[in-house]
Design a protein around this motif. Structure first.
Motif, PDB file in Angstrom:
ATOM      1  N   ASP A  48       0.819  -1.213   0.000  1.00  0.00           N
ATOM      2  CA  ASP A  48       0.000   0.000   0.000  1.00  0.00           C
ATOM      3  C   ASP A  48       0.853   1.264   0.000  1.00  0.00           C
ATOM      4  N   SER A  49       2.031   1.195   0.630  1.00  0.00           N
ATOM      5  CA  SER A  49       2.811   2.410   0.887  1.00  0.00           C
ATOM      6  C   SER A  49       3.824   2.741  -0.193  1.00  0.00           C
TER       7      SER A  49
ATOM      8  N   VAL B  90       5.322   3.025  -3.969  1.00  0.00           N
ATOM      9  CA  VAL B  90       4.978   3.124  -5.382  1.00  0.00           C
ATOM     10  C   VAL B  90       5.934   2.227  -6.179  1.00  0.00           C
TER      11      VAL B  90
ATOM     12  N   SER C 188       8.274  11.632  -1.737  1.00  0.00           N
ATOM     13  CA  SER C 188       6.828  11.538  -1.923  1.00  0.00           C
ATOM     14  C   SER C 188       6.513  11.620  -3.412  1.00  0.00           C
ATOM     15  N   GLU C 189       5.279  11.289  -3.751  1.00  0.00           N
ATOM     16  CA  GLU C 189       4.865  11.411  -5.151  1.00  0.00           C
ATOM     17  C   GLU C 189       4.948  12.861  -5.617  1.00  0.00           C
ATOM     18  N   HIS C 190       4.683  13.780  -4.711  1.00  0.00           N
ATOM     19  CA  HIS C 190       4.735  15.202  -5.047  1.00  0.00           C
ATOM     20  C   HIS C 190       6.151  15.632  -5.420  1.00  0.00           C
TER      21      HIS C 190
ATOM     22  N   ARG D  24       8.567  13.627  -6.532  1.00  0.00           N
ATOM     23  CA  ARG D  24       9.231  12.624  -7.379  1.00  0.00           C
ATOM     24  C   ARG D  24       9.967  13.257  -8.561  1.00  0.00           C
TER      25      ARG D  24
ATOM     26  N   LEU E 178       7.167   6.950  -1.934  1.00  0.00           N
ATOM     27  CA  LEU E 178       6.136   6.508  -0.997  1.00  0.00           C
ATOM     28  C   LEU E 178       4.853   7.292  -1.235  1.00  0.00           C
ATOM     29  N   ARG E 179       3.740   6.611  -1.080  1.00  0.00           N
ATOM     30  CA  ARG E 179       2.442   7.268  -1.232  1.00  0.00           C
ATOM     31  C   ARG E 179       2.112   8.085   0.020  1.00  0.00           C
ATOM     32  N   ASP E 180       1.375   9.149  -0.173  1.00  0.00           N
ATOM     33  CA  ASP E 180       0.902   9.950   0.956  1.00  0.00           C
ATOM     34  C   ASP E 180      -0.304   9.245   1.565  1.00  0.00           C
ATOM     35  N   LEU E 181      -0.088   8.575   2.690  1.00  0.00           N
ATOM     36  CA  LEU E 181      -1.158   7.828   3.356  1.00  0.00           C
ATOM     37  C   LEU E 181      -1.382   8.347   4.774  1.00  0.00           C
TER      38      LEU E 181
ATOM     39  N   GLU F  59       2.590   5.584   5.689  1.00  0.00           N
ATOM     40  CA  GLU F  59       3.801   5.273   4.929  1.00  0.00           C
ATOM     41  C   GLU F  59       5.062   5.415   5.782  1.00  0.00           C
TER      42      GLU F  59
END
Length: 638
Positions: free
Chosen positions: A185-186, A188, A266-268, A270, A291-294, A298
């Motif tokens: 889940d965490s 990418v 983070s995806e932001h 990347r 890592l995804r923002d969870l 994460e």
């Protein structure tokens, strides 16, 4: 020393499941009460990673200032005015630095002191028994003691802390039930740790690793550095995404061999991370993990990733991180004993003066306050008292146990003073609930009910403990309160689901159902009152609510009632906890003979806190009551 690291990794799944199931209600309540304060999270060794983790969660969930500190750093980090909360994290609760830090924090009297410990009956728990306002939450880890590095304790603490923060902030946080699902889940581009191991092969083989991270992922980077260095697995350099650009990259120009770089992003971030990596020499071992923002989940996955990276690196270098072999000098260094500036005791005079100095403007010389202290103490001990007025919540009853009657020791002292002929009154923001509690078996003996005075709703209604009809529950609020509730809701932009406003004849009590910083609630209510009702209404603050009153109402009405009963010239001692304005005891403790068990005012002639350092609330009240000698209706403080 230690145990095989691979064995510890096998226990992580059980630790994770345990951390998802244990009760967290008590630390959640404490966090809700103090989350808006500056937070210092104290950790040493592996627990420092957990401290950084909690500080990140605090900023994430509450947008409040939080920082991780070592025990020694905490000494200078504590603010002078005491406006901080301190959390201490320790797997064992036994190491000397953590114990000294906890005691130093307790003696410094910040807003709150808590500890999260991974075992029962720790030495921290023993220290906690001395200071009733502090809290130690013990969670005995199912995996037992860690090996050389923090492993199961760190994952357990991280999972517990995420649950605590999600619950305290009323966040609907989804937490997967297994570690495999946590990773998938965490991360990418990765479904398992096996695929992560494949891409990190070269990074795990180089002697020097630069870990560059997005702002939220500092705790992961800190843990990688801690584990690699403590186990002798290599050197780690840390930098956030943009601080790396300020010269850190120059390392690779001068040390191109045996150096690697890992971006945790983070995806932001990347795109920025990838562009930065593309500019670095192609000969470097470099890798990117996204890592995804969870909402903090994460970060737990990041701790798990750090543990496995340590294992992979240990396999490559032939070092077991769980038992790397500690040289004799290392053990001796660990056992060195030095005070390093920690407070072990504070004498009463210094403690009392320091509390006053926290309220004063500028740096008033301590000798000036010493003079005021001695003058006040002489006056206090010389006076003969016939009456005693006490605040209730925070003074006789701990806020953590609101709804329960005062403790047995306090009740014994109150009945002793009543038997000696002293007249006692209680001044409270509450209504009939205080009457019920004071009448409970073992509290105030029934033979004294006709003489005990109670000032309900901050002194707006006064009666005796024996009165059944006071306060008047049927009376409508006075017209001066018209429109107040709707204006408060309008300004806050909230409805009844978040605020509880209870109207009484002479008081409106405003409480929150969800966490709102105390200062925000206070500022909002004050802005409404000052803008529209300043001629008629005043606002006071307690530890759990904000009360709106007619301007001519105060707890001093109870003092006046006692003076009327026992004689105007009789000495009346007052005791409360919120003596500093806008506390709801500020008027009560402005009298000539007044003592606080917590906050004090800046006035040199009243409202002193004479409790021993680290003693607060009901523990302080008991200290005062035991100092009162009473007989034939006259009492003296000794």
């Amino acid at each position: 020393m230690g145990k095989p690291f691979s064995n510890e990794l096998e226990q992580l799944g059980g630790t994770y499941e345990w951390a998802l199931s244990v009760d967290i209600s008590q630390p959640v309540i404490e966090l809700k009460n103090h989350y808006s304060n500056l937070l210092l999270v104290v950790g040493s060794g592996g627990s420092y990673s957990a401290a950084e983790f909690q500080a990140t969660l605090h900023r994430l969930f509450f947008s409040s200032i939080a920082m991780a500190v070592t025990p020694v750093e905490m000494i200078s980090a504590l603010p002078r005015d005491g406006s901080a909360s301190v959390w201490v994290l320790s797997a064992s609760g036994n190491n000397i630095d953590i114990r000294r830090a906890f005691q130093h924090a307790a003696l410094s009297e910040p807003k709150s002191v808590c500890a999260l410990v991974g075992r029962e009956q720790s030495k921290l728990k023993q220290i906690n028994e001395r200071y009733h306002y502090t809290n130690v939450y013990e969670y005995p880890l199912p995996a037992g003691k860690d090996g050389f590095l923090a492993s199961n304790s760190l994952l357990g603490f991280a999972t517990l802390l995420l649950r605590i923060y999600a619950s305290a902030s009323n966040t609907n946080q989804r937490i997967p039930g297994s570690l495999g699902r946590l990773i998938s889940d965490s991360l990418v581009d990765h479904e398992s740790l096996d695929s992560v191991e494949l891409i990190l092969g070269e990074v795990c083989k180089t002697k020097v690793v630069h870990v560059v991270y997005s702002e939220r992922y500092k705790s992961i980077a800190v843990d990688i550095e801690s584990k690699f260095v403590e186990a002798g697995l290599g050197s780690v350099h840390l930098a956030d995404m943009r601080n790396f650009a300020h010269g850190r990259h120059h390392w690779f120009d001068k040390n191109p061999e045996n150096s690697a770089i890992l971006f945790l992003t983070s995806e932001h971030d990347r795109d920025l991370a990838q562009r930065t990596l593309d500019l670095l020499p192609g000969t470097l071992a470099k890798q990117l993990l996204v890592l995804r923002d969870l909402n903090g989940l994460e970060l737990v996955a990041g701790i798990l990733l750090s543990l496995y990276m340590t294992h992979w690196r240990g396999v490559h270098f032939g070092i077991d991180p769980g038992r790397p072999g500690v040289p004799e000098y290392g053990s001796k260094i660990y056992r060195l004993s030095a005070n390093a500036g920690f407070a072990v005791s504070v004498n009463k005079e210094r403690a009392a003066c320091q509390r006053k100095m926290k309220t004063s403007l500028g740096q008033i010389d301590s000798s000036v306050w010493t003079g005021y202290y001695r003058q006040f103490l002489r006056k206090l001990k010389k006076q003969a008292y016939r009456g005693l007025v006490l605040d209730y919540d925070g003074t006789l009853v701990d806020g953590r146990h609101r709804g329960e009657p005062p403790g047995e020791d306090i009740c014994r002292e109150l009945n002793r003073l009543l038997a000696g002929g002293m007249t006692i009154g209680f001044a409270t923001g509450r209504g009939k609930s205080i009457r019920k509690e004071l009448r409970s078996p073992g509290v105030i003996e029934e033979r004294y009910w006709d003489s005990v005075v109670i000032g309900y709703y901050n002194g707006s209604e006064i009666g005796y403990l024996s009165d059944e009809d006071c306060p008047d529950q049927s009376a409508e609020p006075q017209s001066c309160f018209d429109g107040v509730e709707s204006r408060i809701n309008q300004v806050l932009g909230t409805g009844s689901q978040e605020l509880r406003i209870t109207p009484r004849k002479f008081q409106l009590t405003v409480e929150t159902k969800v966490p709102i910083p105390e200062v925000l609630l206070w500022d909002t209510v004050c802005s409404v009152i000052e803008s529209h009702y300043s001629n008629d209404l005043a606002v006071v603050r307690s530890s759990h609510s904000v009360d709106i009153l007619p301007r001519d109402i105060s707890k001093n009405a109870v003092v006046e009632k006692l003076a009327e009963k026992i004689g105007v010239d009789s000495g009346i001692l007052t005791i409360g906890d919120r003596g500093r304005w806008p506390g709801n005891d500020s008027a009560l403790l402005s009298t000539e003979y007044s003592l606080s068990v917590d906050e004090v005012s800046a006035l040199p002639g009243s409202c002193w806190n004479l409790c021993p350092a680290g003693v607060r609330g009901p523990q302080g009240t008991l200290h005062y009551l035991q100092k009162i000698e009473c007989g034939d209706g006259v009492a003296y403080l000794r």
